[in-house]
Design a protein around this motif. Sequence first.
Motif, mmCIF file in Angstrom:
data_model
loop_
_atom_site.group_PDB
_atom_site.id
_atom_site.type_symbol
_atom_site.label_atom_id
_atom_site.label_comp_id
_atom_site.label_asym_id
_atom_site.label_seq_id
_atom_site.Cartn_x
_atom_site.Cartn_y
_atom_site.Cartn_z
ATOM 1 N N GLU A 196 -10.557 5.634 -37.842
ATOM 2 C CA GLU A 196 -9.920 4.315 -37.896
ATOM 3 C C GLU A 196 -8.689 4.342 -38.790
ATOM 4 O O GLU A 196 -7.638 3.769 -38.451
ATOM 5 C CB GLU A 196 -10.927 3.283 -38.406
ATOM 6 C CG GLU A 196 -10.360 1.867 -38.462
ATOM 7 C CD GLU A 196 -11.366 0.855 -39.009
ATOM 8 O OE1 GLU A 196 -10.993 -0.319 -39.157
ATOM 9 O OE2 GLU A 196 -12.517 1.258 -39.308
ATOM 10 N N CYS A 197 -8.790 5.014 -39.933
ATOM 11 C CA CYS A 197 -7.646 5.138 -40.845
ATOM 12 C C CYS A 197 -6.497 5.881 -40.173
ATOM 13 O O CYS A 197 -5.345 5.441 -40.220
ATOM 14 C CB CYS A 197 -8.093 5.859 -42.114
ATOM 15 S SG CYS A 197 -6.767 6.177 -43.298
ATOM 16 N N PHE A 198 -6.803 7.016 -39.538
ATOM 17 C CA PHE A 198 -5.765 7.793 -38.872
ATOM 18 C C PHE A 198 -5.104 6.995 -37.747
ATOM 19 O O PHE A 198 -3.872 7.033 -37.581
ATOM 20 C CB PHE A 198 -6.346 9.094 -38.311
ATOM 21 C CG PHE A 198 -5.383 9.861 -37.456
ATOM 22 C CD1 PHE A 198 -4.315 10.545 -38.028
ATOM 23 C CD2 PHE A 198 -5.532 9.899 -36.073
ATOM 24 C CE1 PHE A 198 -3.415 11.244 -37.232
ATOM 25 C CE2 PHE A 198 -4.638 10.608 -35.275
ATOM 26 C CZ PHE A 198 -3.580 11.277 -35.857
ATOM 27 N N ASP A 199 -5.904 6.253 -36.988
ATOM 28 C CA ASP A 199 -5.347 5.477 -35.886
ATOM 29 C C ASP A 199 -4.405 4.379 -36.374
ATOM 30 O O ASP A 199 -3.451 4.016 -35.673
ATOM 31 C CB ASP A 199 -6.474 4.877 -35.044
ATOM 32 C CG ASP A 199 -7.149 5.916 -34.153
ATOM 33 O OD1 ASP A 199 -6.580 7.021 -34.003
ATOM 34 O OD2 ASP A 199 -8.243 5.630 -33.625
ATOM 35 N N GLU A 200 -4.642 3.862 -37.575
ATOM 36 C CA GLU A 200 -3.701 2.901 -38.162
ATOM 37 C C GLU A 200 -2.374 3.581 -38.478
ATOM 38 O O GLU A 200 -1.304 2.997 -38.283
ATOM 39 C CB GLU A 200 -4.302 2.277 -39.415
ATOM 40 C CG GLU A 200 -5.319 1.185 -39.146
ATOM 41 C CD GLU A 200 -4.671 -0.010 -38.453
ATOM 42 O OE1 GLU A 200 -3.926 -0.757 -39.127
ATOM 43 O OE2 GLU A 200 -4.892 -0.179 -37.226
ATOM 44 N N PHE A 201 -2.437 4.818 -38.999
ATOM 45 C CA PHE A 201 -1.202 5.576 -39.209
ATOM 46 C C PHE A 201 -0.496 5.830 -37.880
ATOM 47 O O PHE A 201 0.737 5.765 -37.807
ATOM 48 C CB PHE A 201 -1.506 6.912 -39.906
ATOM 49 C CG PHE A 201 -1.643 6.814 -41.397
ATOM 50 C CD1 PHE A 201 -0.529 6.599 -42.197
ATOM 51 C CD2 PHE A 201 -2.876 6.931 -42.007
ATOM 52 C CE1 PHE A 201 -0.637 6.507 -43.576
ATOM 53 C CE2 PHE A 201 -3.011 6.848 -43.378
ATOM 54 C CZ PHE A 201 -1.883 6.628 -44.167
ATOM 55 N N ARG A 202 -1.252 6.120 -36.842
ATOM 56 C CA ARG A 202 -0.641 6.312 -35.528
ATOM 57 C C ARG A 202 0.093 5.045 -35.092
ATOM 58 O O ARG A 202 1.247 5.098 -34.637
ATOM 59 C CB ARG A 202 -1.703 6.650 -34.493
ATOM 60 C CG ARG A 202 -2.242 8.069 -34.548
ATOM 61 C CD ARG A 202 -3.317 8.264 -33.488
ATOM 62 N NE ARG A 202 -2.813 7.934 -32.162
ATOM 63 C CZ ARG A 202 -3.542 7.393 -31.195
ATOM 64 N NH1 ARG A 202 -4.816 7.086 -31.403
ATOM 65 N NH2 ARG A 202 -3.008 7.135 -30.019
ATOM 66 N N ARG A 203 -0.563 3.919 -35.241
ATOM 67 C CA ARG A 203 -0.003 2.656 -34.750
ATOM 68 C C ARG A 203 1.219 2.229 -35.545
ATOM 69 O O ARG A 203 2.234 1.800 -34.974
ATOM 70 C CB ARG A 203 -1.077 1.569 -34.807
ATOM 71 C CG ARG A 203 -0.643 0.217 -34.235
ATOM 72 C CD ARG A 203 -1.794 -0.772 -34.240
ATOM 73 N NE ARG A 203 -2.191 -1.147 -35.580
ATOM 74 C CZ ARG A 203 -1.602 -2.147 -36.285
ATOM 75 N NH1 ARG A 203 -0.606 -2.828 -35.754
ATOM 76 N NH2 ARG A 203 -2.032 -2.450 -37.482
ATOM 77 N N LEU A 204 1.144 2.349 -36.875
ATOM 78 C CA LEU A 204 2.181 1.789 -37.742
ATOM 79 C C LEU A 204 3.266 2.781 -38.132
ATOM 80 O O LEU A 204 4.340 2.365 -38.593
ATOM 81 C CB LEU A 204 1.536 1.225 -39.013
ATOM 82 C CG LEU A 204 0.549 0.073 -38.797
ATOM 83 C CD1 LEU A 204 -0.133 -0.293 -40.104
ATOM 84 C CD2 LEU A 204 1.281 -1.136 -38.226
ATOM 85 N N GLY A 210 7.930 7.923 -34.745
ATOM 86 C CA GLY A 210 8.031 9.344 -34.401
ATOM 87 C C GLY A 210 7.817 10.275 -35.572
ATOM 88 O O GLY A 210 8.314 11.413 -35.578
ATOM 89 N N VAL A 211 7.075 9.816 -36.590
ATOM 90 C CA VAL A 211 6.803 10.649 -37.763
ATOM 91 C C VAL A 211 5.682 11.633 -37.433
ATOM 92 O O VAL A 211 4.666 11.259 -36.838
ATOM 93 C CB VAL A 211 6.399 9.776 -38.967
ATOM 94 C CG1 VAL A 211 5.967 10.647 -40.146
ATOM 95 C CG2 VAL A 211 7.555 8.869 -39.360
ATOM 96 N N LYS A 212 5.842 12.869 -37.821
ATOM 97 C CA LYS A 212 4.785 13.869 -37.623
ATOM 98 C C LYS A 212 3.928 13.945 -38.875
ATOM 99 O O LYS A 212 4.429 14.216 -39.965
ATOM 100 C CB LYS A 212 5.363 15.240 -37.301
ATOM 101 C CG LYS A 212 4.283 16.325 -37.159
ATOM 102 C CD LYS A 212 4.853 17.646 -36.720
ATOM 103 C CE LYS A 212 3.792 18.746 -36.743
ATOM 104 N NZ LYS A 212 2.577 18.407 -35.999
ATOM 105 N N LEU A 213 2.645 13.719 -38.724
ATOM 106 C CA LEU A 213 1.690 13.891 -39.814
ATOM 107 C C LEU A 213 1.037 15.258 -39.630
ATOM 108 O O LEU A 213 0.301 15.484 -38.673
ATOM 109 C CB LEU A 213 0.643 12.784 -39.791
ATOM 110 C CG LEU A 213 -0.313 12.707 -40.990
ATOM 111 C CD1 LEU A 213 0.441 12.348 -42.254
ATOM 112 C CD2 LEU A 213 -1.419 11.688 -40.730
ATOM 113 N N ASP A 214 1.327 16.187 -40.559
ATOM 114 C CA ASP A 214 0.836 17.554 -40.404
ATOM 115 C C ASP A 214 -0.661 17.660 -40.649
ATOM 116 O O ASP A 214 -1.352 18.407 -39.954
ATOM 117 C CB ASP A 214 1.582 18.491 -41.361
ATOM 118 C CG ASP A 214 3.057 18.604 -41.024
ATOM 119 O OD1 ASP A 214 3.372 19.170 -39.956
ATOM 120 O OD2 ASP A 214 3.888 18.113 -41.804
ATOM 121 N N SER A 215 -1.144 16.938 -41.669
ATOM 122 C CA SER A 215 -2.558 17.060 -42.023
ATOM 123 C C SER A 215 -3.133 15.714 -42.447
ATOM 124 O O SER A 215 -2.464 14.918 -43.118
ATOM 125 C CB SER A 215 -2.752 18.053 -43.178
ATOM 126 O OG SER A 215 -2.262 19.325 -42.870
#
Length: 374
Positions: A196-204, A210-215
């Motif tokens: 759920e936390c990661f999906d919020e980063f995806r959405r926002l 277009g930011v790449k989150l490596d880890s």
Amino acid sequence: ADRGFTLHVGKDHAITAEQCRVLDVESGCQPDGTRQIVLRLRHDASGLELCLAYTLAANDFFARKTLAVRNPSEENAATLYRAEIERIQTDATLELGGQGQPVFVGGRLFLGLEYPAGQNQVDENRVCLAHFPGKRLGRDWLELKTAVIGVAGRGSVEDAFAEYVRRIRIPPRSWVLYNSWYDIRRPEMSNEVFIECFDEFRRLLIDKYGVKLDSFVVDDGYQDRQSIWKTDLSVVPGDFGKLADHLRKHGCRFGIWMPLTAPAPYLDVDWGKAQGYEVVDSGTRYCISGPKYRADLKRAIAHHIERFGLNYYKHDFNGFGCAVAGHGHLPESVYGFESNVDAYIETLQYARQLNPDVFLNVTGGMWLSPWWLM
């Protein structure tokens, strides 16, 4: 004056370069332009044999000095306590020096051991590049730490050393990560909460800009304290497979916090000692030189990388001294320290063998040295 090298093979006995007899000299140039001279030496009084080599690669402005020693007869027991790879005396100005730090000579030369725990000592007008193997010598060659000496040329010694570091280091890279320490602690941890936390980063952030989150990094709280870095399945049922698969599906990878020297209370060290895992004399953390502890530590690393595709480690709360016998080092802290640094580096290399792209973030309890970057 230059005494070359000095090997302390007893508490009150030292072998110097002048005391050794030259058995053979070989020199040559390899196809890539690397030049090398190798000297085979013998110390007749002790029977020890030495191999001394100087190497200069093509187009380099720095050369390396390597030294190996063995005791071919083993009739006379010998232990190498301290190895002084290079000793020089000079009237030139000496700068820097210390543990894992280079020595600058007269603003024109730099030298040091290519080892983060090397003792590159400056005492008035003398320089000594030393380390503390604490190893019994046998028929096999014991390779000592490598010394490097470089010339500044027309520029400053600082610029020359920076260029040397640029040539030997792992290439630098940027890395964008999220760490759960600031948001999600042990009581709230689960695959579902992390997803759920990661999906919020995806959405926002990720999809929107277009930011790449490596880890996506899980910090303290996940571990079963009565284990060697296994996940507490009562906290994260089913381990992190569900989270890791979700991250991979969306272009991110799993990362985790895991202090390699495992201090209490993050792991239950008393439990570990009762199970036969090696614990330092203070009783506050594990000894990474210990074969039983390091074997299970590597199993944890292999599990994270092979099962979850891990690409990031945060190695926090580091400590190296140990004076306990039976851990693969002499029972004095100075030898335990070097042995544990060696074991630590070997463990980092093991993780990189399993995943050459892994980002290894070595944090608390460390000291600065350019040779951590090799």
